[in-house]
Design a protein around this motif. Structure first.
Motif, PDB file in Angstrom:
ATOM      1  N   LEU A   1       0.814  -1.216   0.000  1.00 36.48           N
ATOM      2  CA  LEU A   1       0.000   0.000   0.000  1.00 36.48           C
ATOM      3  C   LEU A   1       0.845   1.262   0.000  1.00 36.48           C
ATOM      4  CD1 LEU A   1      -2.587  -1.058   2.749  1.00 36.48           C
ATOM      5  CD2 LEU A   1      -2.673  -1.490   0.297  1.00 36.48           C
ATOM      6  N   GLN A   2       2.164   1.128   0.021  1.00 31.45           N
ATOM      7  CA  GLN A   2       3.060   2.269   0.000  1.00 31.45           C
ATOM      8  C   GLN A   2       4.371   1.843  -0.645  1.00 31.45           C
ATOM      9  OE1 GLN A   2       1.918   1.611   3.550  1.00 31.45           O
ATOM     10  NE2 GLN A   2       3.302  -0.120   3.674  1.00 31.45           N
ATOM     11  N   LEU A   3       5.182   2.801  -0.979  1.00 34.52           N
ATOM     12  CA  LEU A   3       6.510   2.475  -1.487  1.00 34.52           C
ATOM     13  C   LEU A   3       7.532   3.359  -0.796  1.00 34.52           C
ATOM     14  CD1 LEU A   3       7.674   4.757  -3.699  1.00 34.52           C
ATOM     15  CD2 LEU A   3       5.860   3.786  -5.084  1.00 34.52           C
ATOM     16  N   THR A   4       8.747   2.862  -0.764  1.00 36.07           N
ATOM     17  CA  THR A   4       9.825   3.558  -0.073  1.00 36.07           C
ATOM     18  C   THR A   4      10.785   4.147  -1.078  1.00 36.07           C
ATOM     19  OG1 THR A   4       9.658   2.183   1.901  1.00 36.07           O
ATOM     20  CG2 THR A   4      11.766   3.256   1.512  1.00 36.07           C
ATOM     21  N   THR A   5      11.155   5.379  -0.840  1.00 40.40           N
ATOM     22  CA  THR A   5      12.167   6.042  -1.660  1.00 40.40           C
ATOM     23  C   THR A   5      13.404   6.298  -0.798  1.00 40.40           C
ATOM     24  OG1 THR A   5      11.443   8.294  -1.099  1.00 40.40           O
ATOM     25  CG2 THR A   5      10.363   7.207  -2.965  1.00 40.40           C
ATOM     26  N   THR A   6      14.553   6.315  -1.433  1.00 42.47           N
ATOM     27  CA  THR A   6      15.786   6.679  -0.738  1.00 42.47           C
ATOM     28  C   THR A   6      16.364   7.912  -1.399  1.00 42.47           C
ATOM     29  OG1 THR A   6      17.002   5.102  -2.132  1.00 42.47           O
ATOM     30  CG2 THR A   6      16.331   4.363   0.058  1.00 42.47           C
TER      31      THR A   6
ATOM     32  N   ALA B   1      25.625   6.377   9.406  1.00 43.40           N
ATOM     33  CA  ALA B   1      26.021   6.110   8.018  1.00 43.40           C
ATOM     34  C   ALA B   1      25.565   4.734   7.556  1.00 43.40           C
ATOM     35  CB  ALA B   1      27.543   6.235   7.894  1.00 43.40           C
ATOM     36  N   GLU B   2      25.308   3.809   8.497  1.00 41.57           N
ATOM     37  CA  GLU B   2      24.911   2.456   8.110  1.00 41.57           C
ATOM     38  C   GLU B   2      23.439   2.363   7.708  1.00 41.57           C
ATOM     39  OE1 GLU B   2      26.491   3.182  11.008  1.00 41.57           O
ATOM     40  OE2 GLU B   2      28.494   2.570  10.316  1.00 41.57           O
ATOM     41  N   SER B   3      22.631   3.301   8.134  1.00 47.14           N
ATOM     42  CA  SER B   3      21.207   3.231   7.860  1.00 47.14           C
ATOM     43  C   SER B   3      20.858   4.026   6.604  1.00 47.14           C
ATOM     44  CB  SER B   3      20.402   3.777   9.042  1.00 47.14           C
ATOM     45  OG  SER B   3      20.667   5.153   9.221  1.00 47.14           O
ATOM     46  N   LEU B   4      19.758   3.619   5.973  1.00 52.20           N
ATOM     47  CA  LEU B   4      19.259   4.345   4.820  1.00 52.20           C
ATOM     48  C   LEU B   4      18.384   5.503   5.283  1.00 52.20           C
ATOM     49  CD1 LEU B   4      18.129   1.282   2.656  1.00 52.20           C
ATOM     50  CD2 LEU B   4      20.159   2.695   2.276  1.00 52.20           C
ATOM     51  N   THR B   5      18.361   6.565   4.512  1.00 56.52           N
ATOM     52  CA  THR B   5      17.423   7.647   4.764  1.00 56.52           C
ATOM     53  C   THR B   5      16.596   7.864   3.505  1.00 56.52           C
ATOM     54  OG1 THR B   5      18.987   9.368   4.079  1.00 56.52           O
ATOM     55  CG2 THR B   5      18.934   8.785   6.424  1.00 56.52           C
ATOM     56  N   GLY B   6      15.367   8.235   3.709  1.00 51.01           N
ATOM     57  CA  GLY B   6      14.466   8.435   2.583  1.00 51.01           C
ATOM     58  C   GLY B   6      13.066   8.699   3.088  1.00 51.01           C
ATOM     59  N   LEU B   7      12.094   8.559   2.204  1.00 50.02           N
ATOM     60  CA  LEU B   7      10.707   8.847   2.535  1.00 50.02           C
ATOM     61  C   LEU B   7       9.842   7.655   2.176  1.00 50.02           C
ATOM     62  CD1 LEU B   7      10.545  12.465   1.055  1.00 50.02           C
ATOM     63  CD2 LEU B   7      11.082  11.806   3.422  1.00 50.02           C
ATOM     64  N   VAL B   8       8.914   7.306   3.061  1.00 47.78           N
ATOM     65  CA  VAL B   8       7.950   6.244   2.792  1.00 47.78           C
ATOM     66  C   VAL B   8       6.640   6.920   2.420  1.00 47.78           C
ATOM     67  CG1 VAL B   8       6.859   4.161   3.667  1.00 47.78           C
ATOM     68  CG2 VAL B   8       9.131   4.810   4.491  1.00 47.78           C
ATOM     69  N   LEU B   9       6.160   6.641   1.213  1.00 48.47           N
ATOM     70  CA  LEU B   9       5.008   7.339   0.649  1.00 48.47           C
ATOM     71  C   LEU B   9       3.862   6.369   0.420  1.00 48.47           C
ATOM     72  CD1 LEU B   9       6.951   9.383  -2.076  1.00 48.47           C
ATOM     73  CD2 LEU B   9       6.423  10.091   0.271  1.00 48.47           C
ATOM     74  N   GLY B  10       2.733   6.624   1.037  1.00 43.88           N
ATOM     75  CA  GLY B  10       1.553   5.804   0.812  1.00 43.88           C
ATOM     76  C   GLY B  10       0.778   6.276  -0.398  1.00 43.88           C
ATOM     77  N   PHE B  11       0.132   5.340  -1.068  1.00 40.33           N
ATOM     78  CA  PHE B  11      -0.690   5.700  -2.231  1.00 40.33           C
ATOM     79  C   PHE B  11      -2.092   5.112  -2.173  1.00 40.33           C
ATOM     80  CE2 PHE B  11       1.996   2.046  -3.390  1.00 40.33           C
ATOM     81  CZ  PHE B  11       1.039   1.090  -3.731  1.00 40.33           C
ATOM     82  N   ALA B  12      -2.302   4.041  -1.416  1.00 37.27           N
ATOM     83  CA  ALA B  12      -3.585   3.342  -1.447  1.00 37.27           C
ATOM     84  C   ALA B  12      -4.770   4.221  -1.063  1.00 37.27           C
ATOM     85  CB  ALA B  12      -3.525   2.098  -0.569  1.00 37.27           C
ATOM     86  N   PRO B  13      -4.701   5.057  -0.010  1.00 38.91           N
ATOM     87  CA  PRO B  13      -5.874   5.840   0.363  1.00 38.91           C
ATOM     88  C   PRO B  13      -5.975   7.190  -0.328  1.00 38.91           C
ATOM     89  CG  PRO B  13      -4.203   6.105   2.037  1.00 38.91           C
ATOM     90  CD  PRO B  13      -3.618   5.193   0.988  1.00 38.91           C
TER      91      PRO B  13
END
Length: 470
Positions: free
Chosen positions: A399-404, A439-451
């Protein structure tokens, strides 16, 4: 009006603003000052006398009772600490590390973890429920903690056909959402100090349940094949449980490979450990049919399959389920009864009708098509407006996708700035066990689209680009 006056005097006495022994005005005088009838004042005084706050003497007046404890003991505390501390176990239920996210207001771009409420057939649901109420269900007494039997039969049939889950209806336990299932699992299967693997990044709700059960939460990295079993074995060889989202990893969206699934099952068998398979939104796969469950490969009774109807129907239904190995059923049913007896029975009955009459299957098909269109719209919007800043990750399910981020940035600060602009999203770093931005972790945005309707996705993408530009 007399109740308002009664309450005002009572609170003034308790707060110490009117001290023990103080005389109150005569009823006529107070009635005249307040512009109310004398009877209103008489009624208030009578209630306060009856409850012991006041004492009246004919010919002398009405006084605050002298036998009350020192009023200061009733005063509102200026701090947030209870009179007595929580137990050590109770303290594990509070704090930012166990806080769960909630939603407020109608969905707006890009809310995650929500189905499209605009697509749910509430008219059908209302008709099914009204039909049941016309003939009052005999099950309205206390029901079986395991759940409504026809619903468990319907769920077992659905899971076998769609997910390859091997189970008898008597292995299905209906819960008040998957979060309750996870809490029961952590409480019943782990002793204080027992180690439990969790995906990192991953779902924070399982970490909250594990901490509440006083278990040792063990972060295990995730790659493009799912949880890295070798890393878990190396760092936490004596773990008693592993929590995984193999069909659609939250939040990265990857699917656990067959080799990794078999490796995980072999580890569980060799170490007599449990595997919790959270199949939270597997119905929504856009590049082919849903994948078979991890549970379908289990030959030793190691896997506990957890599902939710919040992502398919609507979260307010609060309905989830567990498929348990037979040996665990009795213990979990008794624990379920202690926790809250059973899930609400009328929604279970209506849901049974919703499934058996074909509405459930049609709803999944319709929403899968609609979410697929919204997903494509979001991918196009990322390409058109956000490609300079982010790149999309796995997007074939959920229901969502993750961007980095193309270049590393503070995603939590960006999420905060976006919220100020009316854009709702989640920072990827918040899914790491310690909110790490190392530095070991990813950063980005999790974006929902289903609703989110297509037009709202298209409108919000340029606004998010402006936030990122700033």
């Amino acid at each position: 009006m007399f109740r308002q006056l009664y309450e005002g005097i009572k609170q003034s006495v308790l707060a110490g603003r009117i001290t023990p022994g103080a005389q109150l005005p005569p009823t006529r005088d107070l009635a005249r000052q307040l512009g109310v009838s004398r009877q209103t004042v008489l009624n208030a005084y009578e209630h306060l006398v009856a409850e012991g706050y006041l004492a009246g003497t004919v010919g002398k007046g009405t006084f605050v009772s002298k036998i009350l404890p020192v009023a200061a003991t009733f005063s509102k505390r200026s701090d947030a600490h209870p009179l007595r501390p929580l137990s050590a176990r109770g303290a594990r239920f509070i704090g930012p590390e166990v806080a769960l996210n909630t939603h407020e207001g109608p969905p707006k771009a890009f809310r995650i973890g929500m189905p499209g409420l605009d697509l749910f057939p509430f008219d059908v649901w209302a008709r099914l429920e009204a039909r049941r109420w016309r003939r009052t269900p005999h099950e309205l007494g206390y029901s079986a903690p395991i759940g409504y039997k026809p619903l468990r039969e319907a769920l077992a049939g659905y899971l076998g056909a769609s997910r390859g889950v091997h189970c008898h209806p008597d292995q299905v336990v209906v819960t008040s959402g998957s979060q309750q299932a996870l809490f029961l699992i952590a409480s019943l299967l782990l002793d204080p100090g027992d180690a439990a693997w969790v995906e990192d990044p991953g779902y924070r709700g399982i970490s909250a349940s594990l901490r509440a059960a006083e278990a040792l939460v063990c972060p295990v990295p995730v790659d493009d094949q799912g949880i890295v079993v070798s890393a878990g074995k190396s760092a936490y060889s004596d773990a008693r449980l592993a929590y995984v989202t193999p069909s659609h990893q939250l939040p990265l969206g990857t699917t656990m490979s067959l080799a990794r699934r078999l490796e995980l099952l072999e580890w569980a068998k060799a170490n007599r450990a449990w595997i919790v398979e959270d199949d939270y939104d597997s119905e929504y796969r856009y590049t082919g049919p849903p994948l078979a469950s991890l549970q379908s490969l289990d030959k030793t009774g190691s896997v506990i399959y957890v599902g939710t109807l919040s992502k398919v129907l609507f979260p307010g239904l609060r309905m989830g389920y567990m498929v348990l190995p037979p040996a665990l059923v009795d213990a979990f049913v008794q624990a379920r009864a202690i926790l809250d007896r059973h899930a609400a029975i009328v929604p279970q009955i209506v849901l049974t009708d919703f499934i058996t009459e074909g509405h459930f299957g049609r709803h999944i098909k319709r929403t899968r098509e609609a979410y697929g269109e919204r997903r494509i719209t979001l991918l196009e919007a990322i390409d058109s407006h956000l490609g300079e800043h982010v790149k999309a990750g796995a997007a074939d399910a959920g229901l969502q996708l993750t961007t980095t981020f193309v270049a590393r940035r503070d995603d939590q600060e960006i999420a905060l700035r976006a919220g100020e602009k009316g854009i709702e999203l989640r920072a990827l770093s918040q899914f790491y066990l310690d909110d790490s931005t190392s530095a070991e972790s990813l950063t980005g945005l999790v974006l929902g689209f289903a609703p989110i309707p297509i037009k709202d996705i298209r409108q919000a993408a340029p606004a998010l680009r402006d936030v990122l530009d700033e």
